[in-house]
Design an enzyme around this catalytic site. Structure first.
Site: not given
Lengths: 355, 355, 355
Positions: B239-240
């Site tokens: 994920g970011h």
């Protein structure tokens, strides 16, 4: 692409069904019970949908050989599920392959593409690849060097077959699937993970179907194998040197780690994980999200993580749900026993209570 | 591409091994114990395969410095796992890059492609991208605007690097991987989820390997980072704003949610999930399908969902298996205590029985 | 692409914020608290980051209407999360679409591409597809026959829309996503799994976002539907005939099996699995890795596998952690009761002990 219509008489003949009703009536399509209108034929396979069938506006029905009377002409079939497949294929026949290589495709001079095969726009076929009769390579498909694809396969857009992958006949591979990427093998040399070369291949036998964005890695040595008739859903991971037996079903997001072996007719429901070097006997069935290691005997149904025989796993799940109460009951037992013991002069504190 | 053959004498020298047997004997390939024939050299690294080695038809063996006598000439090595890698690379050397841009590739005028790099058929390189020396971009690779790729990287067919992604040296990215898609960030405004712009980037350091169809999202601000030497398997989600430390191993279908931090040498087995904002110390090892949240101390082995220290988790799993019996035992205790109490005139119903 | 800078006065006006500090001060970008320098504006939305804000070197801050004094000029907003989105978009505006079809794209003569749409290099648009105004099809996108894409959609590189998929307005689809692959439907005919033709479609409503390498299968009949405003993360699997309600959030690696129905505003955290034919009411929230079957009432929060109401699931998890001790306590109770019984002349062995 769908044919304009069939009379029920034609359908009865094509599907070897008994027709109750007007053989001259025409239907123009197939639809489920709720959606079908008077122009369409619907179907009742699972008796649970009996009420929906009775309320359906369909112009005709396909149904088992015996069962309730339906509100319209009915084609009665001994194997209704198979007849339904035949029925749908009558209205939605497989479009014929238009042979030829699209002018924007890039095909190596040393590749052999059968003249009856179709190579779509911007597909790439690398050196020495062999594409069999009536194969369809859709747009953006990548076929690496030395790949072999048997007759009547369909590869949808954006499929990748890395070098040397071998695919049997009538195999269907959906968009984004990657066959033949390197297996995940590294050896720590004291300071870094060093890559173990993955010089094996991937072998897909006849009549296999592989879902969208699924990945099947090449073997370290030898082959990663998917045997005849197995169907694999989307986003499934098959590690290096895995062997999947014939006629298995692997539902979406299943992961099978390196060197594991699945027997014939194994069914893994969604998100099941199989650790490396596991062995699943013929006919093993695993419930969704199960985590499987070691050996599972043929014919076993398993559930849960760690996977246990289904009946046992269910008893454990039921018991788990009662755990908070169980804690209270044990506490009450301890207190009561303490009191009773005190009354009868036993020394207190004899229990192992630590909670 | 494999070389025709080597004498055992040559191999002993190249691998710095002690040869027991005829140095003039020629082998033409490497194969595992069961598959190897008299023309091939096999290997015994893990002593568990001793019986298979004794039964092998291989023409020669690679083995640890000390160990059982094998049925053929044997190359004895102090680090046999590393020697095996070297051996395989001798027979399967990395094919040299054929520099140049395929005539069907689409390379922006403002992109800088090193003259020693290879750009495959139908690859796309967008504005201002920089492709380093000896990089291989296979067919259908997409390199977005402002991407930077260091020397000696390999991007297999259908890799996507979105705008601004930076990749170090000797990085391998397998087919279908997507680096730099938007992180999953939305803010509910009372009537709809409004997109939080994802204006950060992705930074992949040297010697990282990224598996097929893996996704690594760009950061909201700053960078999502995968540090040097880390190896990521297929279908992994990063994920970011995640930061993965050096020399980690992330096995297939792992998911690491936004802003989590993994230390150095972390190993996550297949299908492990790490929730957002978790912190895993150096050397944490998580078993397959573990569900991790919060902080995990360096060096801890964890298992299960919720993830617990492995020894503890195993005791709980063992106890779980006995839960149905435990319920029966508690019921029996309650009945017995009830009887005993009744005999001694205690008031009945004193227990907390609710089941 | 970012604008050079804004004065705080300009920003206060654009964001309808109250400015505490010098309206003439210029900031040139947005950055998080730790990363921001004196030229940048940062933000404090979540009060947990108060200490980081007090230590920040940012030149200005965006903050809630009331709160602690920050070490620099502060824009105070009644809805700071929304204001932050607006602020970032000021510095990183959406780049305008450059209309036109790239000369290397392959667009069927019968396709209708709006003149304001952009079709990137090596994209493929098949027969009768309709591409709406201001749509961006990036490089390597595949748009199948009869697909319809509404206005202002963005399809990133390597997206696949199979035949007949319909996409609403302002939909964003990330790289590698596959919409319209066949649903996973097979019927065993006694010797093999026979494919059930998947002749339905996929319908994506307005304002949906779909993550990288996510797969959404076509329906058997009718449509697989994702309703307005729903956001789907990477590597998610949506099976055939699923219907996802409006404004749902599906986090990475979620799997929703065939024919399941999600209401409005459902949130599924990472790696959640929903079995086939499940029904989740409006506003259901499921924790990471939950395994859901059957019917979940509107508004329920669930956790675990099998998924249970969150409060109950947490109590069970807490109790589970005490299981090994519980076993010991029950053993101690049994022994003590045995002794007590023996003292009072009860017959021994009355307990159900089997462990």
């Amino acid at each position: 692409m769908a044919r304009a219509g069939f009379t029920l008489g034609e359908l009865a003949k094509l599907l070897q069904a008994q027709l109750e009703g007007d053989p001259g009536r025409v239907v123009t399509g197939v639809a489920p019970l709720e959606a079908a209108g008077p122009e369409q034929i619907s179907f009742l396979i699972d008796p649970r949908y009996r009420d929906a069938a009775l309320a359906s506006r369909a112009g005709a029905f396909l149904a088992p050989a015996s069962g309730v009377d339906l509100p319209g002409p009915t084609l009665r079939c001994s194997t209704p599920q198979q007849a339904l497949i035949d029925l749908v294929l009558l209205f939605h026949p497989r479009t014929p392959v238009r042979p030829g290589v699209d002018r924007t495709a890039v095909v190596a001079a040393s590749a052999r593409v059968d003249p009856t095969a179709a190579v779509g726009p911007l597909a790439v076929v690398e050196d020495r690849a062999v594409i069999g009769p009536r194969v369809r390579l859709h747009a953006h498909v990548y076929v690496g060097p030395d790949v072999e694809i048997g007759e009547d396969c369909t590869l949808y857009p954006h499929v990748t077959l890395r070098d040397g992958v071998r695919v049997g006949r009538r195999v269907v591979i959906h968009s984004g699937a990657v066959l033949g990427a390197d297996g995940f093998g590294f050896a720590f040399d004291g300071s870094a993970h060093r890559k173990v070369p993955q010089v094996g291949g991937v072998l897909i036998e006849d009549d296999v179907e592989i879902g969208a964005n699924t990945t099947i890695d090449r073997a370290t040595f030898g082959d990663t194998i998917v045997r005849r008739g197995t169907k694999i859903d989307n986003l499934v991971q098959i590690g290096h040197n895995v062997e999947i037996g014939e006629h298995c079903l692997l539902v979406a997001q299943v992961g099978v780690s390196g060197s594991s072996r699945l027997g014939r007719g194994v069914v893994l429901a969604g998100q099941v994980g199989v650790v490396d070097h596991a062995t699943l006997g013929d006919g093993v069935v695993a419930g969704a999200q199960a985590g499987i290691r070691g050996t599972v005997e043929a014919g076993t149904r398993v559930l849960g993580t760690p996977a246990r025989a289904a009946a046992r796993a269910r008893r454990i799940m039921v018991a788990e749900a009662r755990l908070p109460e169980l804690l209270q009951r044990v506490r009450a037992l301890e207190q009561r026993l303490e009191k009773l013991a005190a009354r009868f002069g036993e020394e207190p504190g004899g229990s192992a209570e630590r909670g």
